[in-house]
Design an enzyme around this catalytic site. Structure first.
Site, PDB file in Angstrom:
ATOM      1  CG  ASN A   1      -2.004   0.956   1.197  1.00  0.00           C
ATOM      2  OD1 ASN A   1      -2.484   1.292   0.117  1.00  0.00           O
ATOM      3  ND2 ASN A   1      -2.411   1.456   2.336  1.00  0.00           N
TER       4      ASN A   1
ATOM      5  CG  ASN B   1       0.439   3.173   4.640  1.00  0.00           C
ATOM      6  OD1 ASN B   1       0.425   2.161   3.934  1.00  0.00           O
ATOM      7  ND2 ASN B   1      -0.242   3.254   5.757  1.00  0.00           N
ATOM      8  CE  LYS B   2       1.236  -1.463   5.740  1.00  0.00           C
ATOM      9  NZ  LYS B   2      -0.040  -1.733   5.257  1.00  0.00           N
ATOM     10  CB  ILE B   3       8.978  -0.283   3.966  1.00  0.00           C
ATOM     11  CG1 ILE B   3      10.419   0.235   3.973  1.00  0.00           C
ATOM     12  CG2 ILE B   3       8.926  -1.716   3.513  1.00  0.00           C
ATOM     13  CD1 ILE B   3      11.249  -0.302   5.111  1.00  0.00           C
TER      14      ILE B   3
END
Ligand SMILES: *Cc1c(COP(=O)(O)O)cnc(C)c1O
Length: 379
Positions: A210, A212-214
């Protein structure tokens, strides 16, 4: 409070808005996307999907990886592959993002919410062991919940904010109780427990990409496993359960349209190449926070647990009480430094209120006191 905000502004070297996390596209992202568009294979088949699955499996050290449209769908399929069915029960932690318990519900099973450990923020082996010994018995190789007479099929621990939970202990307890271990590693790409990558301890693990993930593919997810049959089934179920044929539409069960489009995989292949740099930058940032907060009274910076290497996806603080946490939330957001409280406990959300749970002592404590601070890579 304001000294903390000033410190964060200095770290990011800006007076403008500082997000909790934001994607960085500094590698081959545009190149691969252009290649993908030029090829016209932007949808559900294409070379980037194959390449990503191969590269990802190699990176985490699992035999197989199957890319999906998002982390929630990956978890849904992983649970189906763990044989979770309607009226079964699945144990997870109360302190998690809603996607964890939503995916359990998609199968028709009910979640059971257990407590987390204070040092990992992940599912507590002690809570799991005591819940099982108090409430369950093994009959014909199945874990039966004596309160409901339903089968507990799976257990879904989550590595909160990228900090590995005590996954080896959880794995052993699950084995003893004939419960399948499915890891929600959505937040922990790059995190290891005793040199083994998170997500690879259970029969199945899932990750999310997604925004906002790393690393991100816009939206995306992946299922990993060492079991060839499970990997084949994962691919089959995520591709509408279509039986391969040059032109006939033959489907042999109810499947899902959960494949990751090639366009997203193109972006993701480039992001995966950057992961090493992102991880280094995140550790560097976490180290700076750690040093700074050593000298701040009544606020604890959450460090990586023992025997583990965390990706420090989201940096987090524990305040001494709810009012000081909420006070910081207001001041920081008013000063355009984004901060966010940890999730409300899943067991307190309207649709999960009636689910079984234990005392949730640590979870309740943490949910009132934990907050995330800016964690985006700076580069
Ligand atoms: C992000 C996340 C997921 C999956 O989310 P998607 O947005 O569907 O990719 C699942 N579990 C946890 C704990 C997450 O943080």
């Amino acid at each position: 409070m304001i000294e903390i905000i000033n410190f964060i502004k200095k770290l990011y070297d800006t007076d403008e808005f500082i997000a909790l996390h934001e994607p960085k596209f500094i590698g081959n992202e545009k190149k691969y996307l252009t290649e993908c568009i030029d090829s016209t294979y932007v949808s559900s088949v294409g070379a980037f999907v194959d390449r990503f699955e191969k590269d990802f499996a190699a990176y985490v050290g699992s035999k197989y990886a199957v890319a999906t449209v998002n982390g929630s769908s990956a978890l849904h399929i992983a649970l189906l592959l763990a044989d979770v069915k309607r009226d079964d029960e699945v144990i997870t932690q109360a302190l998690s993002f809603v996607a964890t318990s939503n995916a359990i519900s998609y199968t028709g099973a009910s979640p059971i919410f257990l407590d987390v450990d204070m040092d990992t923020l992940g599912l507590s082996p002690d809570s799991l062991k005591s819940f099982l010994s108090l409430n369950c018995e093994i009959i014909e190789q199945k874990c039966i919940n004596k309160n409901t007479n339903n089968i507990i099929k799976a257990c879904v621990p989550m590595h909160t904010f990228g900090h590995p939970c005590k996954i080896d202990e959880l794995k052993e307890i699950c084995q003893n109780w004939h419960i399948k271990l499915v890891e929600d590693a959505a937040e922990s790409l790059g995190s290891h427990y005793q040199d083994k990558h998170t997500g690879t301890f259970g029969s199945l693990g899932v990750f999310s990409f997604n925004g906002n993930k790393i690393i991100t593919s816009g939206g995306g997810g992946v299922i990993v496993t060492d079991n060839k049959e499970l990997a084949k089934r994962a691919k089959h179920l995520t591709t509408t359960a279509k039986v391969p044929h040059p032109y006939e539409y033959e489907h042999d069960e109810i499947g899902y349209n959960y494949r990751m489009p090639n366009l997203n995989a193109a972006l993701l292949c480039a992001q995966l190449e950057q992961l090493k740099i992102f991880l280094e930058d995140k550790r560097d940032l976490a180290q700076k926070y750690k040093t700074f907060f050593t000298n701040i009274d009544d606020i604890e910076f959450i460090k990586e647990p023992k025997n583990a290497q965390s990706n420090y996806w989201l940096n987090a603080l524990i305040f001494k009480d709810k009012s000081s946490r909420d006070n910081f939330l207001k001041i920081s957001n008013d000063n355009i430094v984004m901060s966010r409280p940890v999730w409300k406990l899943l067991s307190e959300l309207k649709m999960f209120k009636k689910c079984q749970k234990d005392t949730l002592k640590n979870s309740k404590y943490l949910s009132e006191r934990v907050l995330n601070i800016p964690s985006g890579v700076r580069l």
